[in-house]
Design an enzyme around this catalytic site. Structure first.
Site, PDB file in Angstrom:
ATOM      1  N   CYS A  80       2.576  -2.807  -7.011  1.00 37.73           N
ATOM      2  CA  CYS A  80       2.141  -3.094  -5.636  1.00 37.73           C
ATOM      3  C   CYS A  80       1.321  -4.375  -5.554  1.00 37.73           C
ATOM      4  O   CYS A  80       0.939  -4.810  -4.461  1.00 37.73           O
ATOM      5  CB  CYS A  80       1.369  -1.926  -5.029  1.00 37.73           C
ATOM      6  SG  CYS A  80       0.085  -1.207  -6.057  1.00 37.73           S
ATOM      7  N   CYS A 129       2.152   2.877  -5.956  1.00 39.70           N
ATOM      8  CA  CYS A 129       3.245   1.909  -6.045  1.00 39.70           C
ATOM      9  C   CYS A 129       3.535   1.396  -4.638  1.00 39.70           C
ATOM     10  O   CYS A 129       2.700   1.551  -3.744  1.00 39.70           O
ATOM     11  CB  CYS A 129       4.483   2.507  -6.725  1.00 39.70           C
ATOM     12  SG  CYS A 129       5.319   3.810  -5.819  1.00 39.70           S
ATOM     13  N   CYS A 174      -2.421  -3.571  -3.681  1.00 37.40           N
ATOM     14  CA  CYS A 174      -3.192  -2.463  -4.230  1.00 37.40           C
ATOM     15  C   CYS A 174      -4.673  -2.668  -3.951  1.00 37.40           C
ATOM     16  O   CYS A 174      -5.180  -3.779  -4.036  1.00 37.40           O
ATOM     17  CB  CYS A 174      -2.965  -2.352  -5.744  1.00 37.40           C
ATOM     18  SG  CYS A 174      -1.351  -1.678  -6.186  1.00 37.40           S
TER      19      CYS A 174
END
Length: 217
Positions: free
Chosen positions: A166, A92, A170
């Site tokens: 995210c 996250c 990510c």
């Protein structure tokens, strides 16, 4: 090994703690990695936390734990880990709320039958106290966890990468199995508001474990 940690920005106690950690990790990964690799991973892991940790005395411990995770990941990537257990990585933004709850449930339910890791795009300074309390309410203690980043070997070693908010931050590796969980961020929410998020995280973790055919306790 001693020369690696004789840096001006380290206290004598920190140098000693890192030397002890390096010896411990070298023994754990003997046969897989040499001392130089262990030292490099420990040194760079320390630097990951040095800028944001609020309690300097904890830095060597955080560095040792993160280096151990990274070395285990590298061993998996290089075919030096024969454990065969599936690895799930929860990501996250701050690694302080959603991903920590997911990791807590995953570790609690899977036991030694699978390995869970977590990380954040912009790791916070500590795990959200409200999240810690919400997990304590269901009998899971995550007080020993801490926000951390991810590294390339950690992502590459994972069998499944679960992302939570995210976005483009990510990591994306071709061929990797990704799941995106659209969950509210518990940051700034009351305990009453966090509980439904926690319960939804648990539901999704249980569904993931069932999909991976991993029995829960």
């Amino acid at each position: 090994m001693d020369s690696t940690y004789h840096r001006a920005d380290l206290t004598i106690d920190q140098q000693h703690a890192l030397l002890t950690a390096a010896r411990t990790l070298s023994e754990e990964f003997a046969g897989a990695f040499g001392v130089e690799t262990v030292e490099r991973f420990l040194h760079t892991s320390y630097d990951q936390f040095a800028g944001g940790a609020t309690i300097a005395n904890f830095l060597p411990l955080l560095a040792e734990r993160f280096a151990r995770q990274r070395l285990r990941a590298l061993a998996r990537v290089e075919g030096k880990d024969s454990s065969g257990v599936p690895i799930v990585l929860f990501l996250c933004v701050h690694n302080a709320g959603r991903s920590q709850m997911a990791l807590g449930f995953f570790a609690h339910l899977a036991g030694e039958r699978a390995l869970g890791w977590s990380g954040g795009a912009e790791p916070g300074e500590q795990v959200n106290p409200g999240v810690i309390e919400a997990m304590r309410e269901v009998g899971i203690d995550i007080t020993g966890e801490f926000p951390k980043p991810w590294t390339s070997e950690i992502v590459q070693a994972a069998d499944v990468v679960v992302t939570m908010g995210c976005g483009d931050a990510c990591p994306v590796h071709p061929g990797k199995r990704y799941l995106n969980w659209d969950l509210d961020d518990p940051e700034g929410r009351t305990a009453e508001q966090i509980r439904p998020i926690r319960d939804e995280v648990e539901r999704r973790v249980r569904a993931l474990l069932a999909d991976l055919e991993i029995s829960t306790r």
